[in-house]
Design an enzyme around this catalytic site. Structure first.
Site, PDB file in Angstrom:
ATOM      1  CG  ASN A  24      35.548  32.419  37.470  1.00 17.53           C
ATOM      2  OD1 ASN A  24      35.295  32.836  36.235  1.00 17.53           O
ATOM      3  ND2 ASN A  24      36.489  31.528  37.952  1.00 17.53           N
TER       4      ASN A  24
ATOM      5  CB  SER B 187      37.087  30.216  33.906  1.00 16.44           C
ATOM      6  OG  SER B 187      38.178  29.423  34.290  1.00 16.44           O
TER       7      SER B 187
ATOM      8  CG  HIS C  95      41.879  24.439  39.438  1.00 18.76           C
ATOM      9  ND1 HIS C  95      42.399  25.651  39.938  1.00 18.76           N
ATOM     10  CD2 HIS C  95      41.029  24.744  38.293  1.00 18.76           C
ATOM     11  CE1 HIS C  95      41.961  26.573  39.270  1.00 18.76           C
ATOM     12  NE2 HIS C  95      41.156  26.165  38.409  1.00 18.76           N
TER      13      HIS C  95
ATOM     14  CG  ASP D  32      39.183  26.006  31.480  1.00 11.87           C
ATOM     15  OD1 ASP D  32      40.027  26.941  32.121  1.00 11.87           O
ATOM     16  OD2 ASP D  32      37.923  26.283  31.988  1.00 11.87           O
TER      17      ASP D  32
END
Length: 432
Positions: free
Chosen positions: A102, A81, A212, A46
């Site tokens: 999301n 994502s 993040h 990811d």
């Protein structure tokens, strides 16, 4: 024999032959997976940006020399994502697979999709708009195991994979997170060696988590990249030790890249939109959102937002076709996109704004990393690396789109793909 009888016999024979060929094709298609011994491991890293691999020196470079890589992969819109996870495993755009972001709201079901460990993320209606690779594989007698890949717990078409380890949040500790991935890889290879499974999917979240928190241009992310790079080198070496290199293919993908948002200019849309009186619901924030106005308020909100610098607002019917987004029952009347360099702050309004935040403050960190911006922005691009007996060596493909991966998976496994939006010709060039 009369001419009429001869023609009748010829017609019957032709029909029989055509039917036989059709049935034989169907049988061949259904049995391809039994005749093809190839195995496949799909690893989703990811938030691994297209250029992160240049920070590492082992696994990714080894795989590139001995397998195939794409210069970059363009995510689908939106570059978040769940939409891209779904595209990886279905080969479909968001308007087809239904994961519009999301955060999604289904007015018919009166249900929210809110990501991750929320119980509602396992409701079947979110997952059954397109068949993922694991469902198609199981239908073709390809035993499948999934590790931390959300959705494996949901019966799609009444089918779940042979093994499913449900998603859980990643550890903040890099050693713990990486060792968990190592442990899952060991189990996967054990089961491949014992012919228990032919397909496995593994999710690795740590790179995105750190991206993040700190931002892609930091040493923290570089360390996370080096960590997964080491794991991939260990995987490559272990496959050879176990003598699985003549049957096991590995495909490593990511869902999106990451941009450093420090210093981005904030747009407080609550200063321009009356959330109390004009807004039914807003999903998102930061790099984009969907907005559902109260009856009769759509034009008022559209006109207010359309004047603002740093964002674009579209009515549903005017959403660009290249987004492959608007033709889904759960799309809201207004879509707001945010330009790179800007951050859309949303108000706190429980039951109205999801995920929400402190009053006038974006729920997303003011520093660190973010995705969801224009999918054509360079830093939003993702990766694809692969190696194995079905794939060429030292081959660089043309740039890929996120919907292209699915056909590669199906070709390696020898199963007939479900209808999808991918470009099969790009994939065929990678195969031996």
């Amino acid at each position: 024999m009369s001419l009429k009888l001869s023609l009748l016999c010829l017609c019957v024979f032709s029909t029989y032959t055509a039917l036989s060929l059709h049935l034989n094709h169907e049988n061949t298609s259904n049995n391809d997976s039994n005749k093809n011994p190839q195995k496949l491991l799909i690893i989703l890293v990811d938030g691994f940006r297209w250029d992160y691999a240049t920070r590492a020196s082992k696994g990714f470079s080894t795989i590139a020399r001995n397998g195939v890589k794409a210069p970059y992969v363009t995510p689908i819109y939106p570059a978040n994502s769940y939409p891209n996870w779904a595209s990886i495993v279905t080969g479909r755009y968001a308007e087809h697979h239904g994961f519009l972001d999301n955060y999604v709201y289904d007015s018919a079901e009166k249900d929210f999709f809110l990501m991750g460990t929320n119980a509602n993320s396992s409701h079947i209606h979110w997952w059954n708009q397109s068949l993922p690779i694991w469902t198609t594989a199981e239908k073709n007698n390809v035993s499948t195991a999934m590790y931390l890949w959300d959705g494996c717990q949901v019966p799609i078409d009444g089918i779940t994979p042979n093994y499913c380890l449900k998603y859980h949040s990643v550890s903040d500790n890099m050693e713990v997170a990486n060792n968990e991935t190592r442990a899952h890889i060991k189990t996967i290879l054990d089961n491949f060696s014992n012919n228990k499974h032919r397909l496995a999917l593994l999710y690795h979240e740590y790179v995105d988590h750190i991206g993040h928190s700190w931002g892609p241009e930091t040493i923290n992310v570089t360390n996370a990249v080096i960590g997964i790079d080491q794991i991939l080198q260990e995987l490559y070496d272990e496959i050879k030790v176990r003598k699985l290199d003549n049957e096991l293919n590995v495909v490593i993908v990511s869902d999106h890249g990451m941009v450093q948002v420090d210093g981005f200019k904030k747009i407080h849309i609550s200063q321009f939109v009356d959330f109390n009186n004009d807004v039914e619901m807003l999903l998102g924030g930061g790099s984009g959102a969907q907005l559902n106005p109260k009856p009769g308020k759509e034009d008022k909100i559209f006109n207010a937002l359309n004047k603002l610098e740093g964002i674009k607002v579209y009515k549903r019917d005017d959403i660009p076709d290249e987004f492959h987004f608007k033709h889904n029952k759960n799309v809201f009347p207004l879509l707001v996109t945010v330009d790179l360099g800007y951050d859309m702050a949303v108000p706190s309004s429980p039951g109205k704004v999801y995920p929400g935040g402190e009053s006038g403050i974006s729920p997303y960190p003011p520093t660190g990393g973010r995705h969801g911006y224009d999918r054509h922005v360079t830093d939003i691009r993702a990766i694809m690396y692969a190696f194995g007996p079905a794939l060429k060596a030292n081959f660089v493909s043309e740039p890929l789109d996120m919907v292209d991966h699915y056909n590669l998976f199906c070709h390696i496994l020898g199963i007939v793909p479900s209808p999808n939006d991918g470009n099969e010709s790009k994939i065929m060039k990678m195969l031996k």
